[in-house]
Design a protein around this motif. Structure first.
Motif, PDB file in Angstrom:
ATOM      1  N   HIS A 633       0.830  -1.202   0.000  1.00  0.00           N
ATOM      2  CA  HIS A 633       0.000   0.000   0.000  1.00  0.00           C
ATOM      3  C   HIS A 633       0.867   1.256   0.000  1.00  0.00           C
ATOM      4  O   HIS A 633       0.629   2.201  -0.770  1.00  0.00           O
ATOM      5  CB  HIS A 633      -0.908  -0.010   1.227  1.00  0.00           C
ATOM      6  CG  HIS A 633      -1.693   1.255   1.423  1.00  0.00           C
ATOM      7  ND1 HIS A 633      -2.719   1.627   0.581  1.00  0.00           N
ATOM      8  CD2 HIS A 633      -1.571   2.249   2.353  1.00  0.00           C
ATOM      9  CE1 HIS A 633      -3.210   2.786   0.990  1.00  0.00           C
ATOM     10  NE2 HIS A 633      -2.529   3.181   2.057  1.00  0.00           N
ATOM     11  N   ALA A 640      -2.992   4.650  -7.114  1.00  0.00           N
ATOM     12  CA  ALA A 640      -4.389   4.562  -6.694  1.00  0.00           C
ATOM     13  C   ALA A 640      -5.339   4.973  -7.817  1.00  0.00           C
ATOM     14  O   ALA A 640      -6.441   4.423  -7.951  1.00  0.00           O
ATOM     15  CB  ALA A 640      -4.631   5.438  -5.467  1.00  0.00           C
ATOM     16  N   ARG A 644      -8.394   2.865  -9.306  1.00  0.00           N
ATOM     17  CA  ARG A 644      -9.756   3.398  -9.336  1.00  0.00           C
ATOM     18  C   ARG A 644     -10.356   3.251 -10.726  1.00  0.00           C
ATOM     19  O   ARG A 644     -11.528   2.874 -10.873  1.00  0.00           O
ATOM     20  CB  ARG A 644      -9.740   4.860  -8.905  1.00  0.00           C
ATOM     21  CG  ARG A 644     -11.120   5.475  -8.751  1.00  0.00           C
ATOM     22  CD  ARG A 644     -11.018   6.906  -8.224  1.00  0.00           C
ATOM     23  NE  ARG A 644     -12.334   7.449  -7.935  1.00  0.00           N
ATOM     24  CZ  ARG A 644     -13.145   7.968  -8.862  1.00  0.00           C
ATOM     25  NH1 ARG A 644     -12.757   8.030 -10.130  1.00  0.00           N
ATOM     26  NH2 ARG A 644     -14.332   8.432  -8.511  1.00  0.00           N
ATOM     27  N   GLN A 775      -7.093  -5.491  -2.794  1.00  0.00           N
ATOM     28  CA  GLN A 775      -6.558  -5.600  -1.442  1.00  0.00           C
ATOM     29  C   GLN A 775      -5.167  -6.217  -1.438  1.00  0.00           C
ATOM     30  O   GLN A 775      -4.262  -5.759  -0.736  1.00  0.00           O
ATOM     31  CB  GLN A 775      -7.510  -6.469  -0.593  1.00  0.00           C
ATOM     32  CG  GLN A 775      -7.069  -6.681   0.840  1.00  0.00           C
ATOM     33  CD  GLN A 775      -7.505  -5.557   1.746  1.00  0.00           C
ATOM     34  OE1 GLN A 775      -8.223  -4.670   1.322  1.00  0.00           O
ATOM     35  NE2 GLN A 775      -7.053  -5.592   2.985  1.00  0.00           N
ATOM     36  N   GLN A 779      -4.090  -1.769  -2.593  1.00  0.00           N
ATOM     37  CA  GLN A 779      -5.010  -0.707  -3.022  1.00  0.00           C
ATOM     38  C   GLN A 779      -6.274  -0.801  -2.167  1.00  0.00           C
ATOM     39  O   GLN A 779      -7.340  -1.220  -2.616  1.00  0.00           O
ATOM     40  CB  GLN A 779      -5.320  -0.847  -4.522  1.00  0.00           C
ATOM     41  CG  GLN A 779      -4.112  -0.676  -5.413  1.00  0.00           C
ATOM     42  CD  GLN A 779      -3.539   0.750  -5.358  1.00  0.00           C
ATOM     43  OE1 GLN A 779      -4.167   1.671  -4.820  1.00  0.00           O
ATOM     44  NE2 GLN A 779      -2.348   0.931  -5.911  1.00  0.00           N
ATOM     45  N   PHE A 780      -6.161  -0.364  -0.921  1.00  0.00           N
ATOM     46  CA  PHE A 780      -7.221  -0.571   0.059  1.00  0.00           C
ATOM     47  C   PHE A 780      -8.468   0.253  -0.233  1.00  0.00           C
ATOM     48  O   PHE A 780      -9.587  -0.208  -0.004  1.00  0.00           O
ATOM     49  CB  PHE A 780      -6.701  -0.243   1.464  1.00  0.00           C
ATOM     50  CG  PHE A 780      -5.529  -1.088   1.894  1.00  0.00           C
ATOM     51  CD1 PHE A 780      -5.362  -2.375   1.404  1.00  0.00           C
ATOM     52  CD2 PHE A 780      -4.596  -0.599   2.790  1.00  0.00           C
ATOM     53  CE1 PHE A 780      -4.288  -3.159   1.802  1.00  0.00           C
ATOM     54  CE2 PHE A 780      -3.520  -1.371   3.206  1.00  0.00           C
ATOM     55  CZ  PHE A 780      -3.364  -2.657   2.706  1.00  0.00           C
ATOM     56  N   THR A 781      -8.295   1.456  -0.739  1.00  0.00           N
ATOM     57  CA  THR A 781      -9.461   2.319  -0.994  1.00  0.00           C
ATOM     58  C   THR A 781     -10.365   1.706  -2.043  1.00  0.00           C
ATOM     59  O   THR A 781     -11.593   1.631  -1.860  1.00  0.00           O
ATOM     60  CB  THR A 781      -8.998   3.715  -1.441  1.00  0.00           C
ATOM     61  OG1 THR A 781      -8.191   4.298  -0.411  1.00  0.00           O
ATOM     62  CG2 THR A 781     -10.197   4.612  -1.715  1.00  0.00           C
ATOM     63  N   GLU A 782      -9.778   1.247  -3.130  1.00  0.00           N
ATOM     64  CA  GLU A 782     -10.598   0.655  -4.193  1.00  0.00           C
ATOM     65  C   GLU A 782     -11.158  -0.691  -3.746  1.00  0.00           C
ATOM     66  O   GLU A 782     -12.283  -1.044  -4.135  1.00  0.00           O
ATOM     67  CB  GLU A 782      -9.795   0.497  -5.481  1.00  0.00           C
ATOM     68  CG  GLU A 782     -10.641   0.151  -6.702  1.00  0.00           C
ATOM     69  CD  GLU A 782     -11.763   1.162  -6.950  1.00  0.00           C
ATOM     70  OE1 GLU A 782     -12.835   0.758  -7.453  1.00  0.00           O
ATOM     71  OE2 GLU A 782     -11.576   2.365  -6.643  1.00  0.00           O
ATOM     72  N   GLU A 784     -12.163  -1.393  -0.761  1.00  0.00           N
ATOM     73  CA  GLU A 784     -13.337  -1.063   0.051  1.00  0.00           C
ATOM     74  C   GLU A 784     -14.505  -0.636  -0.830  1.00  0.00           C
ATOM     75  O   GLU A 784     -15.663  -0.977  -0.546  1.00  0.00           O
ATOM     76  CB  GLU A 784     -12.980   0.036   1.038  1.00  0.00           C
ATOM     77  CG  GLU A 784     -11.993  -0.410   2.123  1.00  0.00           C
ATOM     78  CD  GLU A 784     -11.484   0.744   2.958  1.00  0.00           C
ATOM     79  OE1 GLU A 784     -11.936   1.894   2.723  1.00  0.00           O
ATOM     80  OE2 GLU A 784     -10.627   0.520   3.838  1.00  0.00           O
ATOM     81  N   HIS A 785     -14.203   0.110  -1.892  1.00  0.00           N
ATOM     82  CA  HIS A 785     -15.261   0.545  -2.801  1.00  0.00           C
ATOM     83  C   HIS A 785     -15.944  -0.651  -3.465  1.00  0.00           C
ATOM     84  O   HIS A 785     -17.182  -0.728  -3.519  1.00  0.00           O
ATOM     85  CB  HIS A 785     -14.689   1.472  -3.871  1.00  0.00           C
ATOM     86  CG  HIS A 785     -15.664   1.798  -4.966  1.00  0.00           C
ATOM     87  ND1 HIS A 785     -16.690   2.699  -4.800  1.00  0.00           N
ATOM     88  CD2 HIS A 785     -15.773   1.329  -6.241  1.00  0.00           C
ATOM     89  CE1 HIS A 785     -17.404   2.775  -5.911  1.00  0.00           C
ATOM     90  NE2 HIS A 785     -16.868   1.956  -6.807  1.00  0.00           N
TER      91      HIS A 785
END
Length: 961
Positions: A633, A640, A644, A775, A779-782, A784-785
């Motif tokens: 990460h 990121a 996305r 994950q 790329q934790f944000t994507e 989670e999305h």
């Protein structure tokens, strides 16, 4: 004059060895030598050269080259040693894959094992004969036979009657001069008697002298009435008079200081199948010790003592009795194990335990638990006590384990006296547990060495413990963990001057140059145990509680390729220590940081599957994969935006994947497998590893059109199930040459229809993803999305959890269970087929031999047994390949880092060569398994479909079996 410490000597050694040993097995880079500088003890010594040997000839060559340069050598198997036996600042000889040979003898009455065989694997081989090896250390699932024998490790049920010394039949050993003796071979024995007549004659003379010294002989017999691994096995001099028999038994417990054990033949012991365990809680330690003495006369298999602090360290573990948390201070417990060949014998032995404890107060009723889940949980927690204590220590401190034995008749007063010693020196956090029947106690306590006065405090404690146990009580300072470096300065105190001199004479006979693991067992350095102490600095909360026990290593897919989880943590800690220097860091420190991070990129990061199987073996549930994902990460935070874009256009990304497969199929048709492999490898090298590697097992592209056809709708009332095809099954279809031509999606839908289900497909199936693909790359944000998107659609499709959700890929199910709404009933193929499909289908098991691969995610979800049960319901001959714990494909690692997949599946083809096909529950894993197994691997649902037909009538809402 010794060349030890001269870097040039090691470079010359490496050059000389390179003529016969490949360079990749001659390790001297800063990262990997640091990784091998730790074992499970609290010492660290960084080797100058690590040599991974694969044969006796190689080992003999290394010994000869080291001897000519007077360079010390240390042998290492699993590195689970607790007293510093497996570390060195010279040459470390590491066992490679070739040392895992085994042979069952006399229908299981004996077994010949090479030193690289894991102890639990030996018992797995013996299980069909209802036999096992005698030694049963707590680390049995990770330690190797070489270490078990070299340390005379015992354990919970072993006692003194079934340890390596007592169950040794024959041994194959290489001495310091390169001579090989195989005691099972008459020719080898006779040749050795001729070539080493002087050595054998001296051993026989030492035996006669010892037997003639009545006081010394009696002392030796007394010492080995107890568990005792302090010093050499002097009992060999009173138990035997033949030189070869003495030599054989001296090797047991010699910790690599007298020679190398190339193989050992054990007489095995009965493994009674019926087992029960009870946790007896007593109001105080004195009562507990009296209970132990009473149980000594009963047919128990093991009695494990745990004080209140030990119970407190595990009381919150899943499955432990609720009353543990409410127990008062001062209580203690005995974990009592009883076994029998049948139910009647087991009941009789349980009754004898109850009778023996009659009149002794217990705080809870004594109840024997027979169900395998509870039984195994009790023992898993007991075996994990040492690392569990390490997990609750203050960050930055280490954990010390002292392993002593008292005469059992003086156990209660010995425990009290030892406790007073620990409290007097300020060690109030120590916990006590151990093998009570043998008077063998382990004291575990956190210890920092950085603060002023701490080393001196520890030394004062050790001095008093040594005088108390070894002197006043005539006990053992090391009952089963080996002398190592930790107790070497105290061997003479325990044994006395005469016995100590005898040990030095033995050492001189076998190793006159003192090059085999020097300073271990015997040392003239009175402060050896206070030197080379291992730092454990804070590095990351995820791994700070790790004590580097090594329990995680056997299941790691990269263990034979690069680093293990333990070693990844070791390197990360050293980087944290160096980086904490800040402005105080020298130029050399800064250069070292840069070099370590550079090497860690491949050794630690790129070759980590990050699947978390290590956590299943870790007593404190450390998932080193989480550490690596966090590092990814941090490294990939600038990507990121790309993540996305892919996430927002995921249908297009999977279409692109199918398109690439179609193009690759054309290339394969034109170039053939060899040509396509060569071209792909060239393009991959040209791209710097950014392009994936094409594999001959690459399947056809899947067709997602099948999802548009309704399944099971109509007038007939049917139960409903939500079916979520994973992105992997939406991309990868059936194998190109496989007889099973249907994609996972096609066969899943056909099977659900056969079982009488109406299938609900979530909206936008081509766009959905559990988030694991993001994950795993940090790329934790994507991630989670995508999880939120999927959660919304599955709640809608299942009517807020009213209907079960079937995912056709096990790793995705594990990810979803961790991230999605708990109302959702999320099932992967094995659990769904076993619990829901089998009751609805008529099964005619196939007579073909098949293989099954239990994926990492299945193991983490506790489905291993269910997986095998499902396979055995569908096939009469099922092979579960041994020691293939993780395939290493890990999503796309099989394409991005194919060597990880190849290393993890080394030996698979030999184990499944007679199988018609293999089955698993992850499409990408199946690609790698097909590649390296030499047989097609398919979804387990394909097997269920092949052997099943609909039952005549299935009522809606029928409960699963």
């Amino acid at each position: 004059m010794s060349a030890h410490g001269n870097p040039q000597a090691y470079q010359e050694l490496k050059a000389a060895l390179a003529a016969e040993i490949p360079g990749e097995r001659l390790i001297d880079d800063p990262l990997r030598t640091l990784a091998y500088g730790s074992d499970a003890s609290f010492y660290r010594l960084i080797p100058q050269l690590v040599v991974r040997v694969e044969s006796e000839a190689e080992l003999i060559r290394v010994l000869a080259e080291c001897h000519s340069r007077r360079l010390p050598v240390t042998f290492r198997a699993a590195g689970t040693s607790l007293s510093g036996q497996a570390v060195t600042d010279s040459v470390l000889i590491l066992l490679g894959r070739a040392w895992r040979g085994h042979e069952i003898l006399d229908h299981g009455a004996a077994i010949r094992l090479q030193p690289g065989v894991i102890g639990a694997r030996a018992n797995q081989l013996l299980a069909p004969f209802r036999r096992k090896i005698g030694p049963d250390p707590a680390s049995l699932n990770s330690c190797m036979i070489g270490g078990i024998a070299a340390n005379n490790a015992s354990g919970m049920c072993c006692g003194t009657a079934q340890n390596s010394y007592r169950t040794l039949r024959d041994i194959r050993v290489i001495l310091a001069d390169g001579t090989l003796l195989d005691t099972v071979d008459a020719d080898s024995r006779e040749a050795f008697r001729h070539s080493h007549a002087a050595l054998l004659g001296e051993l026989e003379r030492l035996s006669r002298e010892t037997l003639a010294d009545t006081a010394l002989a009696d002392k030796i017999r007394h010492k080995y009435r107890l568990k005792n691994t302090t010093g050499y096995a002097l009992n060999s001099l009173v138990d035997f008079t033949d030189g070869i028999e003495i030599l054989k038994h001296l090797m047991i417990g010699s910790e690599g200081t007298l020679g190398f054990i190339s193989s050992i033949t054990y007489d095995t012991v009965v493994d009674e199948p019926e087992k029960a365990a009870a946790l007896a809680i007593f109001p105080d330690m004195a009562t507990t010790c009296r209970a132990t003495i009473a149980l000594k006369q009963t047919p128990v298999s093991a009695v494990e003592l745990m004080d209140r602090a030990a119970l407190r360290s595990v009381q919150d573990k899943p499955g432990m009795p609720e009353f543990l948390g409410a127990l008062p201070d001062g209580v203690a417990a005995l974990l009592i194990d009883v076994r029998g060949n049948d139910e009647a014998v087991l009941e009789s032995r349980e009754a004898q335990v109850h009778a023996a404890l009659e009149g002794l107060k217990t705080l809870e009723p004594l109840t024997f638990m027979r169900d395998s889940v509870t039984y195994e949980r009790y023992w898993k927690i007991r075996k994990g006590l040492f690392p569990a204590v390490g997990a609750v220590r203050e960050t930055g401190t280490t954990v010390v384990i002292e392993d002593v034995a008292f005469p059992v008749e003086r156990l209660d007063e010995g425990v009290l006296a030892l406790g007073e010693v620990f409290h007097r020196h300020g060690y109030r956090d120590a916990i006590l547990f151990g093998h009570a029947l043998e008077g063998n106690l382990h004291f575990v306590f956190p210890q920092g060495f950085e603060k002023p006065g701490e080393v001196e405090r520890y030394q004062a404690l050790m001095d008093e413990v040594a005088h108390l146990v070894g002197g006043e009580y005539g006990g053992s300072l090391k009952a089963e963990h080996g002398t190592g470096r930790n107790m070497a300065p105290y061997v003479e105190l325990e044994w006395g001057a005469d016995a100590y001199a005898l040990m030095w004479r033995i050492k001189a006979l076998f190793d006159p140059a003192n090059l085999l693991n020097p300073e271990v067992i015997l040392s003239r350095n009175p402060t050896l145990h206070l030197e080379n102490l291992k730092p454990l600095p804070a590095a990351d909360p995820i791994v700070d509680k790790c004590i580097e026990c090594g329990f995680c290593e056997p299941v790691c897919p990269s263990k034979d390729l690069t680093l293990t989880p333990r070693q990844r943590i070791v390197i990360r800690r050293e980087l944290a220590r160096l980086e904490a220097l800040g402005e105080r860091a020298s130029n050399d420190d800064k250069a070292r940081i840069e070099r370590l991070w550079q090497d860690y990129r491949y050794q630690g990061d790129e070759t980590c599957a990050a699947i978390g199987l290590c956590a299943t073996q870790c007593p404190v549930d450390i998932n080193t994969g989480d550490l690596i994902r966090n590092l990814r990460h941090e490294r990939n935070i600038g990507k990121a935006g790309v993540a996305r874009t892919i996430g927002r256009h995921f249908s297009g990304a999977t279409r692109l994947g199918r398109g690439v497969l179609n193009v690759a199929a054309i290339g394969q048709a034109v170039l053939g497998d060899k040509g396509m492999t060569k071209v792909s490898r060239g393009l991959r090298n040209f791209s710097g590893g950014r392009l994936p590697q094409w594999l001959p097992s690459m399947p056809r592209a899947a067709s997602i059109k099948v999802l548009s056809r309704p399944v099971g709708s109509g007038d007939v009332a049917r139960d409903k199930v939500v079916y979520l095809p994973s992105c992997a099954t939406r991309v990868f279809g059936a194998g190109r040459d496989d007889q099973e031509s249907r994609s996972v999606m096609e066969l899943t839908l056909a099977l659900l229809d056969k079982a009488g289900y109406e299938v609900i497909i979530p909206a936008m199936p081509g766009h959905l993803c559990c988030g694991m693909a993001f994950q795993s790359k940090g790329q934790f944000t994507e991630a989670e999305h995508k999880a939120r998107e999927l959660n919304r659609e599955l709640l809608a499709a299942s009517q807020n959890g009213r209907y079960p959700v079937l995912s056709d890929t096990s790793p995705c199910t594990l990810q979803m269970r961790a991230t999605l709404d708990k109302r959702l009933m999320l099932l992967e193929p094995v659990a769904f087929a076993h619990d829901y499909l089998l009751p609805r289908l008529e099964i005619t098991p196939t007579t073909e031999r098949i293989a099954v691969h239990v994926t990492c995610s299945s193991a983490r979800m506790g489905l291993a047994d269910k997986f095998v049960a499902l396979a055995k319901a569908c096939a009469k001959d099922v092979v579960v390949p041994a020691e293939i714990d993780c395939c290493g494909f890990a999503g796309d690692k099989g394409f991005a880092t194919p060597e990880l997949n190849a290393s993890a599946l080394h030996g698979l083809a030999d184990q499944v060569k007679d199988c018609a096909a293999g089955y698993s529950n992850s499409r990408t894993c199946e690609i790698g398994l097909s590649q390296h197994g030499g047989i097609p691997y398919r979804s387990i649902l394909s097997l269920v479909d092949r052997v099943s037909r609909p039952k005549t009538a299935v009522a809606p809402g029928q409960a699963p079996a």
